[in-house]
Each structure stands twice: as C-alpha cells, then as structure tokens.
Design a protein around this motif. Structure first.
Motif, PDB file in Angstrom:
ATOM      1  N   VAL A   1       0.982  -1.297  -0.019  1.00 48.68           N
ATOM      2  CA  VAL A   1       0.039   0.058  -0.247  1.00 48.68           C
ATOM      3  C   VAL A   1       0.748   1.308   0.001  1.00 48.68           C
ATOM      4  N   SER A   2       0.370   2.435  -0.713  1.00 47.36           N
ATOM      5  CA  SER A   2       1.097   3.722  -0.546  1.00 47.36           C
ATOM      6  C   SER A   2       0.421   4.404   0.745  1.00 47.36           C
ATOM      7  N   ILE A   3       1.418   4.903   1.287  1.00 47.36           N
ATOM      8  CA  ILE A   3       0.757   5.983   2.407  1.00 47.36           C
ATOM      9  C   ILE A   3       1.407   7.153   2.173  1.00 47.36           C
ATOM     10  N   THR A   4       0.411   8.397   2.180  1.00 50.18           N
ATOM     11  CA  THR A   4       0.680   9.502   1.861  1.00 50.18           C
ATOM     12  C   THR A   4       0.232  10.623   2.872  1.00 50.18           C
ATOM     13  N   LEU A   5       1.150  11.375   3.291  1.00 48.41           N
ATOM     14  CA  LEU A   5       0.524  12.613   4.293  1.00 48.41           C
ATOM     15  C   LEU A   5       0.769  13.829   3.500  1.00 48.41           C
ATOM     16  N   ASN A   6      -0.015  14.779   3.545  1.00 45.22           N
ATOM     17  CA  ASN A   6       0.034  15.951   3.080  1.00 45.22           C
ATOM     18  C   ASN A   6      -0.065  17.025   4.038  1.00 45.22           C
ATOM     19  N   PHE A   7       0.838  18.065   4.048  1.00 50.60           N
ATOM     20  CA  PHE A   7       1.106  19.145   4.982  1.00 50.60           C
ATOM     21  C   PHE A   7       0.467  20.523   4.589  1.00 50.60           C
ATOM     22  N   GLN A   8       0.359  21.363   5.276  1.00 49.73           N
ATOM     23  CA  GLN A   8      -0.157  22.709   4.977  1.00 49.73           C
ATOM     24  C   GLN A   8       1.171  23.587   4.627  1.00 49.73           C
ATOM     25  N   GLU A   9       2.343  23.279   4.720  1.00 49.88           N
ATOM     26  CA  GLU A   9       3.365  23.899   4.464  1.00 49.88           C
ATOM     27  C   GLU A   9       4.706  22.907   3.779  1.00 49.88           C
ATOM     28  N   ALA A  10       5.446  23.544   3.525  1.00 49.76           N
ATOM     29  CA  ALA A  10       6.699  22.870   3.093  1.00 49.76           C
ATOM     30  C   ALA A  10       7.556  22.175   4.418  1.00 49.76           C
TER      31      ALA A  10
END
Length: 550
Positions: free
Chosen positions: A335-344
C-alpha cells in the motif's frame, strides 16, 4: 603599429585592384581618395562602446549644459602626415513611425573643425588625440530638437587630406571593420541618449536565508542599487511589534557605494508575513544622475513561522496491488501511504514511519520520501509476515509517523493512524436470480457480499466465480491451499464431472448490481459460486442454485 599600417596598406592595395572591376569591393571608396586613410576609435571611447554599446551618452530629458561628446582617435594612413583637417558633423534623424526607413526630420550640420595638428605623434607612431564637442553646440547645429527615445543622433567626421582629398564619413562601408579592435572606424559614431527616469535609485532585494524564520532566528536583507548612493536608504518593519529590524548600513565589503543591508530578527507568538519597506535613497556621484532621490518606497516580505507543521486532511492510503481494496492490505500486497502538509517541510529533517501490529514483521522508523515541493511525504509499505503465518492475525496495523520539521525549524508533533491487515475469510456470496433470468445465451442475476466472522471491516469488493453442472451432479468439493502454514480456501475442487459453464463477474462495495453472464447450455443446471475479495481472501463455496435454461 608600423606593421599594422603595412597590413592596412596591403589590404587597401588589394581592395583597390578589386575596386577597379567592381565598386562593391571598394570598402573605402578608394577611387575618391589618393591614399587609404581612416580614423580609428581608441582609449576610453572604445572601452565605453565595448562595455555598453555607446562611446558617449547623454540624458535627453535632463541636459545640464556641460555634456561633451568625446572621441579618442588614432589616424591610420600610409602617410601619417597627410591629415590636414577633421570636419565634424551632427546628423539628426527622427524616424517616421508610419513608414519604416523614412524620417520626418533628417538634418546634417557641421558642428566643429579640428586641425590635423590636434592629433600628435610620438616617436614615429600614428597620430592620436582626444576630440571633444559640447552637446549644446551639437544640438544647436541641428536646430535644437526635442530628442525622443527613437531618434538618431550620429557624429560623423570627414577627413580633409593635405592633397585636397576628402575622406567622407560615408566612405567606410565595409561592415567587417566595425567588428575589429584595430580598425574600428570613428568617423560615424552614434551619440546615445537615455531617459533620466530610468536612473532614479530603485532597490533590488535578496534575502541571505530566504526561508521562514521561527522566533529569534535572523535573516539579512541585502539591498542593492544600480549606481552609487550618496544618501543611504531607511527601512521600516511592519507589523512593528513582530521582531526587530536593524538600521540600514553600507556593506563594508563593497567599494561601489551600491550595496546595503539590514538584519531582521523574528519575534515569538506570530506566524505570517512581515514587510520591510525601503525608501529615501539618493544617488551620489557627479553628473545628471547625482542627487536623484528614490521616487517611491519599495517593499519586500519575510515569512515568520512559529507554528508546527500540520497534516492537511486524512492520510491517503491506496492499495497498489488492487485499488478496489482501498486502504486495506492483504497477503503479499503493498500500500502507498501519503501525508499532505499545509506547508513545506525541511528535506534535511526526515519524516520517519513505523508499522506494527497483528504479529507482522515491524517497520521501525523507515524514512518517508518527501515531494519536491516539500508539502507531502510518501512511503510504500509491503506486507511483511513472519516465517510462521499462523501467528499473523486479521486486524489493524498501527502507523506512527515521527520526526520532521518545517523550513523554519518547528518540529512536527507526529501522527498515528491505522490500516487494516485484511486476512480473514469473507462470507459466501448471496445470489439472486433475475425475474426472468433466462435471456437466451445469457443469464441475468445479481449478488451481494459481506464480511465474515473472521474478517470484520474486510473488503467486500472483488470477483465472484461460478460454475454450472447438470442438475443432480456431484457438487464440487471445497479446494484449499496452505500459505505459510495457514490453510485457506481456493475455490472449486472438481473430482467428478467437469462443469458445463464457468465465468465470473465483479462486485463493488458489497454489490454486483444486475449483471448478465454468458450461459450457452440449455437444460437444468446446478450453479455454484465463491467470492475472492480485493485483498485476496476467498470465501467458501455456496450451495447450489438450480436454473432451467431453454
């Protein structure tokens, strides 16, 4: 230089022979002269032309009255004593905007005469000298026009030789001479003009760090002007309470007088941009640009960040072996696990992921892959079971993400979430025949699927397989297989009569909807089914469903 003149004489001699047959091969129009002669550009004038394309420049909309056109020249001739006089003309042209190549004004007037003795020779070298003409005399000669951006003003010099021959400025027609550092002609020179409005001081900014700052961190704002500044600018911080800004000071490593800097120190308790406005610079030096003051303030921003990075939305988990499984994982899947963030995030501060639970082989602080923009991180988790598969159980795997920091240095607090290790046995599918169900060579039916007691939360998407045998035939046995010590279902085991019809159809989120399957045989048949979900788990076989096909 004598060898240079000899080469020039040889060149002129060859050109003269060719010119007898073809006027286009006569670069100096030698038929009009008794000797080959030219004024070549030298010294500061030639350096200025090389540096900025103009030997001389004035400001068309700020003439202070002491501007002078200067040309440093050398007289090149077979006979260095043959120059009697230099006659200088101003040639002013105003292009016609409606007719290319045409001019609304085309005026040529003599503005100065210099005796040959203005150029002097030392030790037998070619005569050299510096000739200067006041801009006021040049403009008066051509009628005191209002010079505009596209207007042309050329300074043209005709040479009167001692034998009465005139070498006109238009005599040098070989464009190749204008590419030479030896023979570059000075007899037609463009007097360039600029708009003074382009020379008011205007700062350019550069940040030494350039990334967001947390409390007490510093960045240097470098301030650069195009020309020497006599009065240094000032800088104002807004909001004024968010950190501190030092006074603007001159760069001690700069000798040009064009570079300054101010140091900003970030404050606490604030996240967002701060602005620094620079104003008040005044040009130094001498000449028309001296004393010009910066017309308008100019502002740049610095980002202050005292907030830890936040996960933007839920983790994105996708089964790469079978998308229909969603966020679940089955045996030998990934499985691919991705976290997105509000900033770099800072690429130098890695995010670490750990996976544990259900007696699977643990992943301990593996590094996630940061995206190029720093705002998302990914890890591909591959199912990892121990050598003894009987120890592995169906249920949630715990995902812990730690480490990482944003560009300002604020540490990520970490996050935890679960994914399902879907290893249980799904319930047998429930089949419903259509009314009617016999459509010639097709059969109409539908199916529903559900989880079983051993796979709560398991996938109900996948594929239903069926097989039909003549009614009353021996039903298929339950096939099984062993995976690392675990016995699992494997569909039909036909030890008796082979099926007359086989096929499959898809189920999504527990339902197939109405579907038609190919069914060519005619008569009474017993049909059996089993379900393979998207994580690879197989149900037991169903009992028979009897159909009559005509």
């Amino acid at each position: 230089m004598k060898s240079t003149i000899n080469k020039l004489s040889l060149f002129i001699g060859i050109a003269c022979l060719a010119a007898c047959a073809d006027d286009s091969l006569d670069p100096f129009r030698l038929k009009e002269q008794t000797k080959g002669s030219i004024l070549a550009l030298r010294g500061d004038s030639f350096d200025a032309l090389n540096d900025n394309g103009c030997s001389n420049t004035f400001f068309q909309n700020k003439i202070v009255g002491n501007e002078t056109f200067v040309m440093d020249v050398e007289y090149l001739s077979e006979d260095p004593t043959s120059l009697q006089e230099i006659q200088v003309y101003a040639h002013y042209q105003k292009p016609d905007p409606n007719n290319a190549g045409e001019f609304l004004v085309d005026t040529r007037a003599k503005v100065a005469t210099f005796p040959g003795s203005s150029l002097t020779s030392t030790g037998g070298a070619n005569p050299t000298g510096s000739l200067s003409i006041q801009l006021s005399a040049i403009l008066t000669g051509v009628g005191n026009p209002t010079v505009e951006d596209d207007d042309l003003l050329n300074i043209e010099s005709d040479l009167l030789l001692t034998n009465g021959t005139i070498v006109f400025s238009t005599s040098v027609v070989n464009s190749g001479l204008y590419q030479s550092g030896i023979f570059y002609p000075a007899q037609t020179l463009l007097y360039c003009h600029d708009d003074i409005n382009g020379f008011y001081p205007s700062p350019k900014f550069a940040l030494r760090v350039g990334t967001p700052l947390m409390a007490a961190a510093k960045d240097t704002l470098n301030i650069t002007y195009a020309s020497e500044i006599g009065t240094a600018p000032t800088a104002v911080l807004a909001p004024g309470s968010v950190g501190t800004l030092s006074p603007v000071v001159a760069d001690p490593d700069d000798d040009s007088g064009t570079k300054f800097y101010a140091i900003y120190t970030a404050g606490a308790g604030y996240t967002g941009p701060v602005s620094i406005t620079v104003a008040g610079a005044v040009n130094g030096g001498t000449g028309p640009t001296a004393g010009l003051a910066q017309k308008a303030p100019k502002t740049t921003t610095i980002e202050v960040d005292n907030t830890e990075p936040q996960v933007d939305g839920d983790p994105i988990i996708a089964n790469l072996a079978n998308a229909a499984a969603g966020s679940r994982i089955g045996r030998d899947q990934y499985v691919s696990i991705t976290l997105n963030f509000q900033e770099a995030l800072d690429p130098g501060e890695p995010l670490l992921i750990s996976v544990s639970g259900q007696n699977l082989d643990a992943v301990d602080e593996a590094e996630m892959t940061l995206s190029p923009n720093g705002k998302s991180a990914n890890y591909v988790y591959t199912y990892k079971d121990s050598d003894d598969g009987t120890e592995v159980t169906h249920g949630d795997l715990t995902i812990d993400v730690t480490g990482g920091a944003d560009l300002a240095g604020n540490a990520f607090a970490g996050t935890s979430f679960d994914i399902l290790a879907d290893l249980g046995e799904p319930a047998v599918p429930v089949i419903t025949l259509g009314a009617p169900y016999d459509y010639g060579n097709d059969i109409k039916w539908s199916a529903t699927t559900s989880t079983g007691p051993s796979d709560p939360g398991g996938s109900t998407s996948g594929t239903i397989y069926f097989a039909a045998v003549p009614a009353g035939s021996t039903p298929p046995a339950q096939a099984t297989t062993t995976i690392k010590g675990v016995v699992v279902n494997a569909g039909f085991d036909w030890s008796g009569e082979e099926p007359s019809e086989v096929g499959s159809f898809s189920v999504s989120e527990g339902s197939s909807g109405t579907t038609f399957s190919k069914f060519i045989s005619n008569d009474d048949y017993d049909v059996y089914f089993y379900f393979v979900n998207a994580t690879g788990n197989v149900s037991k076989n169903t009992g028979k469903t009897t159909v009559h096909m005509d």
